[in-house]
Design an enzyme around this catalytic site. Structure first.
Site, PDB file in Angstrom:
ATOM      1  N   ASP A   1       0.816  -1.001  -0.019  1.00  0.00           N
ATOM      2  CA  ASP A   1      -0.125   0.080  -0.116  1.00  0.00           C
ATOM      3  C   ASP A   1       0.871   1.225   0.043  1.00  0.00           C
ATOM      4  O   ASP A   1       1.470   1.524   0.973  1.00  0.00           O
ATOM      5  CB  ASP A   1      -0.838   0.110   1.307  1.00  0.00           C
TER       6      ASP A   1
ATOM      7  N   ARG B   1      -0.178   4.351  -0.615  1.00  0.00           N
ATOM      8  CA  ARG B   1      -0.888   5.653  -0.402  1.00  0.00           C
ATOM      9  C   ARG B   1      -0.644   6.788   0.443  1.00  0.00           C
ATOM     10  O   ARG B   1       0.016   6.380   1.488  1.00  0.00           O
ATOM     11  CB  ARG B   1      -2.606   5.426  -0.252  1.00  0.00           C
TER      12      ARG B   1
END
EC number: 3.5.4.25
Length: 214
Positions: free
Chosen positions: A126, A128
């Site tokens: 991930d 983000r």
């Protein structure tokens, strides 16, 4: 990070009329929006969703993730509450971009799960970034949120970015035979609060009454 407010306008949707606020990251040039309804600056925690862009799920009705379903459910929930905010963040594919996401999908077609596919491409599971959220919420006068998510890492990341998360609100929708394995991987490897043994729903289309990245 420098987030600049640009403009606001009304946005009629099937779920009600929202106010759309546009923001720009002066460092990356990325554009983000916040959709609000009701009085979000009253000081009370606001029902909220921090939704990362998913072209395939949000616009192309993909059933291999739960993103579009979650976006629809978040908008519906805000409308039903009469007060809330949805932050739409331009970070496709958990931060790796659209073309790399297609490459990751190709690896998944060959048997890799969603985490393995990202890692084979040299990315983290991930990628983000939520540092834009606090400035956006601050501009809107929002001091605390009730966050719609199944992802404990998102709660932690937003808190570390200066956002006060008063409550986590589950957002478990859109499970189907095409994304069942994907959701099980998110639960097993990324710690999402999703049942591992739930049978996939029968969802003939993406636009059922129940609407990547919880």
């Amino acid at each position: 990070m420098s987030i600049n407010y640009i403009a606001s306008s009304k946005l009629p949707t099937p779920f009600g009329v929202f106010t759309m606020h546009g923001f720009e990251d002066s460092e990356t040039g990325k554009e983000h929006v916040a959709l609000t309804m009701g009085d979000v600056a009253s000081g009370e925690p606001v029902l909220a969703r921090a939704h990362s862009e998913c072209l395939t799920g949000d616009a192309l009705f993909s059933m291999r993730c739960d993103c579009g379903y979650q976006l629809e459910e978040a908008l519906r929930s805000v409308s039903e509450a009469g007060r809330g905010v949805v932050l739409y963040l331009r970070q496709e594919g958990r931060g790796i971009g659209l073309l790399n996401k297609i490459r990751a999908y190709n690896l998944q077609d060959q048997g890799a799960d969603t985490v393995e596919a990202n890692e084979r491409l040299g990315f983290g599971a991930d990628m983000r970034d939520y540092s834009m959220c606090q400035p956006m919420l601050g501009h809107l006068g929002i001091s605390a949120i009730r966050l719609m998510t199944n992802n404990p890492r998102k709660v932690k990341a937003l808190s570390e970015a200066g956002v006060t998360v008063a409550e986590r609100v589950p957002l478990q929708v859109g499970r189907n035979p095409h994304n069942d394995g994907y959701l099980k991987t998110k639960a097993a490897k990324l710690g999402h609060y999703l049942p591992l043994d739930t049978q996939a729903d029968t969802l003939p289309t993406h636009q059922d009454d129940e609407p990547e990245g919880a």
